[in-house]
Structures are given as structure tokens and as C-alpha cells.
Design an enzyme around this catalytic site. Structure first.
Site, short mmCIF file in Angstrom:
data_model
loop_
_atom_site.label_atom_id
_atom_site.label_comp_id
_atom_site.label_asym_id
_atom_site.label_seq_id
_atom_site.Cartn_x
_atom_site.Cartn_y
_atom_site.Cartn_z
N SER A 1 1.59 10.28 -15.72
CA SER A 1 1.68 11.66 -16.23
C SER A 1 3.02 12.01 -16.84
O SER A 1 3.14 13.00 -17.54
CB SER A 1 1.40 12.64 -15.10
OG SER A 1 2.48 12.63 -14.17
N GLY A 2 4.05 11.20 -16.55
CA GLY A 2 5.40 11.55 -16.99
C GLY A 2 6.18 12.26 -15.91
O GLY A 2 7.39 12.45 -16.04
N GLY A 3 5.52 12.64 -14.83
CA GLY A 3 6.19 13.38 -13.77
C GLY A 3 7.37 12.63 -13.18
O GLY A 3 8.46 13.19 -13.02
N HIS B 1 4.96 -15.71 -17.43
CA HIS B 1 4.62 -16.42 -16.19
C HIS B 1 4.47 -15.45 -15.02
O HIS B 1 3.51 -15.56 -14.23
CB HIS B 1 5.69 -17.46 -15.86
CG HIS B 1 5.57 -18.01 -14.46
ND1 HIS B 1 4.71 -19.02 -14.13
CD2 HIS B 1 6.19 -17.63 -13.30
CE1 HIS B 1 4.79 -19.26 -12.83
NE2 HIS B 1 5.68 -18.43 -12.30
N CYS C 1 0.33 -24.40 -11.82
CA CYS C 1 0.14 -23.11 -12.49
C CYS C 1 -0.47 -23.33 -13.87
O CYS C 1 -0.01 -24.19 -14.63
CB CYS C 1 1.47 -22.37 -12.60
SG CYS C 1 1.38 -20.81 -13.53
N GLN D 1 1.49 13.45 -2.35
CA GLN D 1 2.93 13.43 -2.13
C GLN D 1 3.22 13.91 -0.71
O GLN D 1 2.31 14.29 0.02
CB GLN D 1 3.64 14.32 -3.16
CG GLN D 1 3.61 13.80 -4.59
CD GLN D 1 4.56 12.63 -4.83
OE1 GLN D 1 5.27 12.17 -3.93
NE2 GLN D 1 4.57 12.12 -6.07
#
Length: 378
Positions: A90-92, A340, A309, A194
Site C-alpha cells: 500500500s505504501g504505508g 540464484h 542446484c 498491527q
């Protein structure tokens, strides 16, 4: 629609069906803050390394190039050439990290752009409008992210305001999804729990937002100063009060060990800058801990970063070559390590899903943590 396919204790194996495709969970979302993964990793690379969800940031894209620009260009998916799910924060968190540059009111927050210093106002409605312009798959509610050790009274007031803001986000999102000119009229909204490290505040707010029937629920304000043990305690206390039949997202977390511990406690969405940030600083994640490729011991090491890997880097290049690139400050070295590391995270999540499918997550977690404890000694 979100389907829980399997449970092992509190750990969930699920799938979230979205307009941009299914998200198999548990999932790690690869962080591309400004519509790009730092370290010169493209969306074509993300497809190759098994990325399910890309995460971009509302604040950064609003400041530059501007969400209206992105909307005119067809939305974020078209802008960055990515056809799988995108979550926009949200940018909060970014707004509230600008402590000396912002002022909080009930309506929202006035702050200064970190780019050019211009004054910007953002509240719940503005955040929803910006995210609607971006056309992301999942939008996050606008919240305040207080310091995890902030004063109880401050946190209590902040949580109350965040809850009021969430109701405004939900109302605005519903309006936007009815509009003909909205890019993604099936945009999902996740609310954010929160309350810092205060159990009663976390639990009370979790109960309240659970009644709002949102598309998903996140835990914010963690991994910002508290210990790992405190974070796990918050999860143990709070997650049981969030809807089991909705995704649970732990924001900004974390290390591979953090993810394993949090999956066990009922979390199934994650994001973190660690794999890309550590890659840009010369570190590689492996199943036996982290490697520092700046270390002279790799100068003549012709093995891949990790034997077995299957990432595009390990299939072709040696530790010695990557060590050289890092010492020479060549961007290619950073790109290799970020690629990676993201592959490592994405693959670990696939292994977690497989273990949950088989009912062997507990033993998988134990084995994985034992490997990490080797601390890069291979």
C-alpha cells in the site's frame, strides 16, 4: 477463491485462485519494488526461476513514473511484461519510514517525496486509487506501521486508526471495482493486522478485521526491531484469530529459517528483500548456509554455488568466476547471485509445498534447519 488442500498442525497447503492465475501456497513473493527486481533480473528471468508472484510498491510507483502513467500504458502487468499475479504494497510502510518528512492525520498522511521533495497526500482512498490504476492482482490496505517497540498507548491509537482506515479501503475498493474504466475489476484486498508486540492489541484487532470478510489477511509491523522469538510469539498468539479459510501473509519476512518457522505457525504468504539484497552484496543462499563470494577461498573453486542446484547460474558458472565478478565489481556478479538466491527461495517454497502434500513437513523443516546451521561450510 482460496482453498486449503492439506494441513499439518497449523501449517497450510493451499491455492489462491486469481484473475491472473493460481497461486500455490506457501509462496514467497519476489520483490520488485519499482516494477523491477534490484540486480538486473528481468521478468523473463523470473519465469525461468519459478516465480509465482511479483511484488511492487505503491509509493515508489506513484512517485515515479506515476500510477496514472502506468494506467495509460495498460497497467502494471503490461508495463513490466508479466502475466502472473502481482501484489502491490500500500505504501504505508514506506510513508511511515519517512519519520521526519510526514504528518499523520485521520484523513491520511502528508509527506515529502524522497525523489524531489514535493508534498504528497496519501490516505486509504488515495492508496486504493493508485493500486487500482496499477491494476495489481492483490492490493494491500493502507495502514500505519508503528515501531515494534513503540509505546503501548501510541500503538493502541495507531491500531484503532489503521482499523478505521481498513474500512475506508474496503469501501473505496468496492467502488473502484464497479467502474468500467478499472483495469482489474477483480482486484483483491488484503487487510493488515498491527499491534507491535502487544498480544492484546494484536488479538483484538485480528478478531475485528476477521469479521470484515476480506480476501486475505496480513501481519504487519514485524521484522522491524523485535527478536525472532518475539515475532514467533506474535504469530502463535495472533494467527489463530485470523480466518483459516483466507490467505495469511507475513509482511517483510524473512530468512529461510524464519519462513520455515512461520509456515509451521500458519503463515502461507511471504516477501522479503533479503535474497536480492544479499545477492547484491556478494552472498549466496545454499542448503548449508550462506556463502560470501568475496572470500578469497573461492578464487580457485570451480564448483557451482551449490552442487545439484538447477538454477541457470549453477548450471553454467563456477564460484571462482562469480568471485572474480564480485571482486571486479561487475554487475553480472550481482545479477548471478540475485538470480540464484531467488531460485533458492522459490525452490524451497516448492519443497515446503511438496512436504505438506506428503505430510512430512515436520521432518523436512528439521533437516533443512540442520543444513542451514552449517553456516556455509560445505
Amino acid at each position: 477463491m482460496y482453498e486449503v488442500l492439506k494441513m499439518e498442525g497449523r501449517a497450510k497447503r493451499a491455492v489462491l485462485h486469481t484473475v491472473h492465475g493460481d497461486i500455490q501456497t506457501p509462496v514467497f513473493m519476489n520483490v520488485g519494488t519499482a516494477a523491477a527486481i534490484k540486480g538486473a533480473v528481468s521478468t523473463a528471468d523470473l519465469e525461468e526461476i519459478g516465480t509465482q508472484v511479483e511484488l511492487s510498491n505503491t509509493y515508489h510507483l506513484h512517485v515515479r513514473p506515476g500510477d496514472e502513467v502506468i494506467k495509460k500504458l495498460g497497467g502494471l502487468h503490461k508495463f513490466m511484461s508479466w502475466n502472473k499475479p502481482i501484489l502491490t504494497d500500500s505504501g504505508g510502510f514506506q510513508v511511515f519510514s519517512l519519520a521526519g518528512l510526514r504528518k499523520i492525520r485521520e484523513e491520511g498522511v502528508t509527506f515529502q517525496s524522497h525523489v524531489d521533495g514535493r508534498r504528497i497526500f496519501m490516505g486509504p482512498e488515495e492508496s486504493m486509487q493508485i493500486q487500482s490504476n496499477l491494476g495489481s492482482t492483490i492490493a494491500m490496505a493502507f495502514d500505519e506501521c508503528p515501531n515494534s517497540k513503540a509505546d503501548y498507548r501510541y500503538v493502541k491509537d495507531s491500531v484503532e486508526r489503521t482499523t478505521r482506515w481498513l474500512a475506508r479501503c474496503q469501501e473505496k475498493m468496492a467502488q473502484l471495482n464497479e467502474r468500467e474504466d478499472t483495469i482489474n475489476r477483480q482486484q483483491l484486498l488484503f487487510g493488515i493486522n498491527q499491534g507491535a508486540v502487544y498480544d492484546d492489541l494484536r488479538i483484538d484487532q485480528a478478531k475485528r478485521i476477521a469479521e470484515m470478510n476480506l480476501d486475505g489477511y496480513a501481519l504487519g509491523g514485524l521484522a522491524v526491531g523485535e527478536t525472532h522469538e518475539e515475532m514467533y510469539h506474535v504469530l502463535e498468539q495472533t494467527v489463530p484469530y485470523l480466518p483459516m479459510d483466507k490467505p495469511t501473509y507475513l509482511m517483510g519476512v524473512g530468512t529461510p529459517a524464519n519462513i520455515l518457522e512461520s509456515v509451521e505457525r500458519g503463515v502461507d504468504f511471504f516477501d522479503c528483500v533479503y535474497p536480492s539484497r544479499n545477492g547484491r552484496h556478494g552472498h549466496a543462499y545454499t542448503n548449508f548456509g550462506k556463502l560470501n563470494l568475496s572470500n578469497a577461498r573461492f578464487a580457485l573453486d570451480d564448483r557451482p554455488l551449490e552442487s545439484g542446484c538447477q538454477c541457470p547460474v549453477c548450471r553454467r558458472y563456477s564460484r571462482a568466476y562469480i568471485h572474480h565478478l564480485i571482486k571486479a565489481k561487475e554487475m553480472l556478479g550481482m545479477r548471478f547471485l540475485v538470480t540464484h538466491n531467488l531460485y533458492f527461495y522459490n525452490t524451497m517454497m516448492a519443497e515446503i509445498r511438496d512436504a505438506l502434500d506428503k505430510g512430512t513437513f515436520s521432518s523436512y523443516k528439521k533437516e533443512k534447519l540442520a543444513g542451514f546451521a552449517q553456516n556455509g561450510e560445505d
